[in-house]
Design a protein around this motif. Structure first.
Motif: not given
Lengths: 202, 178
Positions: A6-29
């Motif tokens: 769990r700790v390792l996975f947490d560290r692995a996703i620490a470099d998550e880039p800023d990806l827009p959430l707003v587009d996700l809704v529109d694109d999914a629709v």
């Protein structure tokens, strides 16, 4: 071990880039609507294909094959295939309308019409009805007398946009606007009492 | 006027559904994207997989919106998208980056352990990866994982144990260090 993972996975996703959430809704629709349409088309096309094959077989046995041009489409008559509780064609006020497209409609014309209807303030919802879907409806309406529709193929039926109106008194004006769009063959108003659907088969 | 009211009610219903969906995307997206990332190790692909998941859910929204557990449903759709992507990928590229047996690429001290973990994870069969990620990152019960992946509880237990053993052997002593 679990804790370590769990700790390792947490560290692995620490470099998550800023990806827009707003587009996700529109694109999914948008993509979701596409998926839904494709699924409906697949079903309709499958049904139509089976019917067409069966019809061709029947024609070959019963009569010499006719290679002449199919009879012209008759949107006005088809427009009467609506819920009997509704009045069609309606001229002044309407809750729904069917915008029939010309037989030689191009993809571009169809897209422009769709866009025009979507953007029209008088229009609530817009649903495209393919030739196959039209045939399916027709078959349902004539389920008791299938011999009437057995030999009809999708290409003999017009495509249409089935629309609902925001306010029924706006129909006359909307019809004027819609008729001017290139590729629109005819628009037929359908006036339904509250709580009923315009479709004859739903 | 009654007809107009009926139309307005339908539009309100649609607006409500849309709002529900938007709220669901906003709460579920970060989690799904991180899970997808652990499965594919590429943030952009993870974003695509997440989007595919939401598109599929939106296409069925009218039917599934009242499902008791939308989160579980979304995990299931996501994992299927991951498997599909993996299948297409392996069909296109004949040679998979499978770590050769016998040389388990032990991380030296300069390798960050979490990177080593992701590399070791990548060497597992895709469904084993899914079990490990769902069990140990999403903290799902064995039963929940089994239902997400459409396999029996005993398969999850067995493959999870097998996967952890494999990870341990790939990561070696360093794994205990943390």
């Amino acid at each position: 071990m679990d804790q370590n993972l769990r700790v390792l996975f947490d560290r692995a996703i620490a470099d998550e880039p800023d990806l827009p959430l707003v587009d996700l809704v529109d694109d999914a629709v948008a993509a979701g609507n596409g998926l839904r349409r494709r699924r409906q088309r697949l079903v309709a096309t499958g049904v139509a294909a089976v019917i067409a094959v069966a019809a061709v077989g029947a024609v070959n046995v019963a009569t010499p094959p006719q290679r002449s041009a199919p009879p012209p489409t008759v949107p006005a008559a088809f427009g009467t295939l609506v819920n009997r509780a509704c009045q069609a064609p309606a001229d002044e006020t309407a809750t729904d309308a069917a915008v029939y497209l010309a037989p030689e409609i191009t993809d571009q014309q169809r897209a422009v019409i769709k866009h025009g209807l979507d953007a029209d303030p008088a229009v609530g919802t817009v649903v495209f009805q393919s030739r196959e879907e039209a045939l399916e409806k027709l078959k349902k309406v004539y389920a008791d007398t299938p011999e009437l529709v057995d030999h009809i193929v999708p290409s003999q039926l017009p495509e249409s946009f089935r629309i609902t109106l925001v306010v029924r008194t706006q129909y006359a004006e909307l019809a004027e606007r819609a008729k001017r769009l290139s590729g629109v063959d005819e628009i037929i108003g359908i006036d339904c009492p509250a709580g009923t659907s315009a479709s004859a088969v739903d | 006027m009654a007809a107009a009211r009926w139309g307005a009610a339908r539009r309100r219903e649609q607006t409500a559904q849309q709002a529900e969906f938007t709220a669901f995307v906003e709460t579920a997206a970060p989690r799904l994207r991180r899970t997808a990332y652990l499965m594919c190790r590429d943030w952009h692909l993870a974003q695509d997989l997440t989007q595919t998941t939401f598109a599929k859910m939106y296409a069925n929204w009218g039917r599934i919106r009242h499902t008791a557990n939308l989160e579980a449903y979304s995990r299931r759709v996501l994992m299927n998208a991951v498997f599909d992507q993996n299948k297409r990928h392996s069909a296109a590229e004949v040679v998979l980056a499978e770590l050769p047996e016998g040389s388990p690429q032990r991380p030296d001290d300069t390798t960050e352990l979490h990177i080593a973990l992701l590399q070791a994870l990548a060497a597992l069969p895709i469904r084993d990866q899914a079990i490990v990620v769902l069990r140990h990152w999403e903290d799902q019960s064995v039963e929940a994982v089994a239902s997400t992946l459409d396999v029996s509880v005993s398969v999850v237990k067995m493959q999870n144990a097998r996967a952890l053993t494999r990870l341990r052997s790939l990561l070696g002593q360093d794994f205990v260090r943390i």
